[in-house]
Design a protein around this motif. Structure first.
Motif, PDB file in Angstrom:
ATOM      1  N   LYS A  91       0.834  -1.207   0.000  1.00 48.54           N
ATOM      2  CA  LYS A  91       0.000   0.000   0.000  1.00 48.54           C
ATOM      3  C   LYS A  91       0.867   1.256   0.000  1.00 48.54           C
ATOM      4  O   LYS A  91       0.605   2.202  -0.723  1.00 48.54           O
ATOM      5  N   ILE A  92       1.876   1.228   0.849  1.00 49.30           N
ATOM      6  CA  ILE A  92       2.721   2.416   0.964  1.00 49.30           C
ATOM      7  C   ILE A  92       3.462   2.679  -0.336  1.00 49.30           C
ATOM      8  O   ILE A  92       3.517   3.812  -0.820  1.00 49.30           O
ATOM      9  N   LEU A  93       3.986   1.631  -0.934  1.00 52.51           N
ATOM     10  CA  LEU A  93       4.779   1.832  -2.147  1.00 52.51           C
ATOM     11  C   LEU A  93       3.890   2.255  -3.316  1.00 52.51           C
ATOM     12  O   LEU A  93       4.298   3.078  -4.130  1.00 52.51           O
ATOM     13  N   ARG A 124      24.262  -4.447   0.700  1.00 55.58           N
ATOM     14  CA  ARG A 124      24.670  -3.152   0.171  1.00 55.58           C
ATOM     15  C   ARG A 124      23.782  -2.034   0.682  1.00 55.58           C
ATOM     16  O   ARG A 124      24.228  -0.936   0.988  1.00 55.58           O
ATOM     17  N   TYR A 125      22.501  -2.363   0.777  1.00 56.66           N
ATOM     18  CA  TYR A 125      21.571  -1.340   1.175  1.00 56.66           C
ATOM     19  C   TYR A 125      21.845  -0.877   2.594  1.00 56.66           C
ATOM     20  O   TYR A 125      21.818   0.301   2.913  1.00 56.66           O
ATOM     21  N   TYR A 126      22.159  -1.830   3.428  1.00 54.74           N
ATOM     22  CA  TYR A 126      22.464  -1.469   4.808  1.00 54.74           C
ATOM     23  C   TYR A 126      23.760  -0.696   4.896  1.00 54.74           C
ATOM     24  O   TYR A 126      23.928   0.163   5.744  1.00 54.74           O
TER      25      TYR A 126
ATOM     26  N   LEU B   8      16.557   5.864  10.074  1.00 51.75           N
ATOM     27  CA  LEU B   8      15.569   5.198   9.217  1.00 51.75           C
ATOM     28  C   LEU B   8      14.547   6.202   8.689  1.00 51.75           C
ATOM     29  O   LEU B   8      14.244   6.226   7.498  1.00 51.75           O
ATOM     30  N   VAL B   9      14.061   7.030   9.579  1.00 50.71           N
ATOM     31  CA  VAL B   9      13.052   8.012   9.168  1.00 50.71           C
ATOM     32  C   VAL B   9      13.627   8.954   8.126  1.00 50.71           C
ATOM     33  O   VAL B   9      13.011   9.224   7.099  1.00 50.71           O
ATOM     34  N   GLU B  18      10.907   2.130   0.768  1.00 49.42           N
ATOM     35  CA  GLU B  18      11.051   0.701   1.080  1.00 49.42           C
ATOM     36  C   GLU B  18      11.724   0.490   2.444  1.00 49.42           C
ATOM     37  O   GLU B  18      11.547  -0.550   3.073  1.00 49.42           O
ATOM     38  N   VAL B  19      12.480   1.492   2.888  1.00 48.40           N
ATOM     39  CA  VAL B  19      13.150   1.361   4.188  1.00 48.40           C
ATOM     40  C   VAL B  19      12.129   1.362   5.330  1.00 48.40           C
ATOM     41  O   VAL B  19      12.386   0.853   6.417  1.00 48.40           O
TER      42      VAL B  19
END
Lengths: 366, 201
Positions: A91-93, A124-126, B8-9, B18-19
């Motif tokens: 929903k959010i996306l 990688r994202y982290y 995060l925010v 997406e985070v």
């Protein structure tokens, strides 16, 4: 009936005392008061019949409502409800796509949607997050470029190593299979390489150890005639750590020598006896003074989440990384707790939890 | 080092929706448990958990991180989004409970048996149905008279059976404040409780 008015009507002389005592009664019931408070409540209850009655009612109600809660609680799962999380994120996306102006800042870059939401997060994202965190808090200037590169990486979806620069002939050659090293539970991966007039910078990620950090020695093959090469002056700038990984920058003093290899000797803290070696770059020509190397490392070198599943309160993930020789794939087994911390676990531990073989999972992936 | 939820925010607000999933995964179980306690019904609680996160996402640009000094004084918890998320959830739940009053009690006299299965997830043989129904109803009525914070404290204390220290930690309040709020909730609950008991006897 209103009990506060009841108090003022009948016991106006000690209404103040009752008012002070009422908030303590329930904590008194479960013995959560300090000694002196407990004593006050005890003596007050002996003299005040209204508070005594209230205390009895509280006891009765607490028993009644705890029963309600216990029954309801049985049906409530402790672990995240994957379906619910997925619904919320979907929903959010979708909302996000229609409503870009919601955000106070324009997105820096469009990030292409992940192939599958379940497997979308990568180490990688982290790392990008860790860099971003450090950038925000300590405003390390050098980080801004890194953050942008890490952010833009997914969007570009490069395969292989790209060398950008204004010169037509490459100044450096990269060995793409020399970017990742793994020893048991310890990993070392180069994320990004940059050169400037004085230094060569390696942004790297390595397993976090509470006792000591991963030691790195940089040598050049050609600065002297010694067969072992010459140790180059270097220092490590710590960016911080996220979960189980440290993200740091290795600064190496650069000496231009055409044909030299930069070699890194990596010693993990608890494995003093053995060290691993990586030979990520070779100098082909002398750089222009502002430097010419700005390289993202192929994402294939960084562990990728192949498969993950929530078991109990943990998320288990299977990651694939390339080994130093680049021939066979190596696998990393991770466990993530609800706070988002990563822990490496053994293969046996992982398979035991997931009740299937590695082959089954890899096939399931396809 | 900043609290990771602040990071995060910020990351979400810089164009990485997406985070937000990290936040959802972290809070979904506790909010679902909390709302189930509050509503007495898991399915409605699931709906409201979803609404809570959507509302939180919408409101994220307006969320203000608590001052570090103020925060460290009250709690060591790293879950600094918790009080805000609980407030949103409580607000939605109270609205839902108030709407139940209109829909169920004033529009038509409820078939008690049917109504019970809708309002609770409780197996019939556990406790006598009538008693359960009465308890849920008194709770609902009492909650409708309370502020968000008082209602949250009452639920966490009486239904979720948490200690004062746990509630204070979760909602970033002092234990004294939690005691005051719970006692207000108790007084209100006792009013409806004794009324119902008198009627049923």
């Amino acid at each position: 009936m209103n009990h506060s008015s009841e108090y003022t009507d009948n016991h106006s002389h000690d209404a103040g005392v009752c008012e002070e005592m009422i908030p303590l009664l329930d904590a008194y019931r479960t013995d959560e008061l300090e000694e002196n408070e407990k004593e006050k409540v005890r003596s007050h209850l002996e003299t005040c019949s209204l508070c005594q009655k209230l205390f009895e009612d509280i006891q009765e109600m607490s028993v009644a409502y705890t029963k309600v809660s216990l029954v309801a609680d049985k049906n409530v799962a402790e672990k995240p409800d994957a379906q619910l999380v997925e619904n919320i994120m979907a929903k959010i996306l979708s909302q996000q796509e229609h409503n870009q102006e919601l955000l106070p800042f324009a997105p820096i870059k469009h990030v292409s949607p992940p192939r599958s939401r379940e497997r979308s997060y990568r180490l990688r994202y982290y790392l990008a997050l860790a860099c971003a965190a450090v950038f925000i808090t300590s405003a390390i200037f050098v980080c801004s470029g890194i953050v942008q590169y890490l952010n833009s990486y997914q969007a570009r979806g490069t395969s292989g190593v790209s060398v950008t620069g204004t010169v037509s002939r490459p100044r450096w050659e990269l060995a793409s299979n020399q970017m990742f090293l793994r020893e048991d539970q310890d990993v070392f991966g180069i994320e990004y390489i940059e050169t400037n007039a004085h230094e060569i910078l390696f942004v790297y990620v390595t397993t976090h150890h509470a006792q000591g950090s991963t030691q790195i020695q940089a040598t050049s093959s050609l600065v002297s005639n010694s067969s072992n090469g010459t140790v180059l002056p270097s220092y490590i700038q710590k960016l911080g750590h996220l979960g189980n990984y440290d993200v740091n920058i290795l600064h190496i003093r650069r000496f231009d020598r055409v044909g030299q290899f930069i070699r890194l000797k990596i010693t993990f803290p608890d494995k003093d006896a053995s060290s691993g070696y990586l030979q990520p770059i070779k100098q082909l020509l002398i750089d222009s003074p502002e430097g010419s190397l700005n390289v993202d490392i192929n994402q294939k070198m960084i562990p990728e989440v192949l498969w993950s599943r929530v078991v109990g309160t943990f998320t288990y993930a299977l990651l694939q990384g390339s080994n130093a020789q680049g021939s066979n794939a190596t696998y990393i087994f991770l466990r993530q707790d609800l706070a988002g911390n990563f822990y490496t676990i053994t293969k046996e531990e992982y398979l035991k939890t997931c009740h299937c073989t590695l082959d089954q999972q890899l096939q399931g992936k396809k | 080092m900043a609290n990771d939820e602040i990071v995060l925010v910020r990351t979400v607000l810089q164009g990485h929706p997406e985070v937000f999933q990290t936040i959802v995964v972290r809070y979904e179980p506790q909010l679902l448990r909390y709302l189930t306690h509050m509503l007495g019904n898991r399915e409605n609680a699931r709906d409201l958990v979803q609404e809570t996160f959507l509302a939180a996402y919408q409101g994220l640009p307006h969320w203000k991180a608590p001052q570090t000094a103020e925060m460290s004084k009250r709690t060591k918890s790293s879950q600094i989004l918790a009080p805000w998320l609980y407030r949103i959830a409580t607000n939605l739940a109270l609205n839902w409970l108030k709407k139940q009053t209109r829909d169920v009690y004033f529009s038509q006299p409820p078939d008690k048996q049917k109504n019970l299965s809708m309002l609770t997830d409780i197996p019939a043989d556990e406790i006598e149905l009538e008693k359960q129904y009465m308890l849920r109803e008194t709770l609902r009525e009492a909650l409708c008279t309370l502020s968000e914070e008082d209602a949250a404290c009452l639920i966490l204390r009486f239904v979720a059976d948490e200690t004062y220290a746990e509630i204070a930690e979760r909602l970033h309040m002092t234990s004294e404040a939690v005691r005051k709020r719970v006692s207000r909730g108790i007084i209100s609950l006792r009013t409806t409780y004794t009324q119902r008991m008198e009627v049923s006897q």
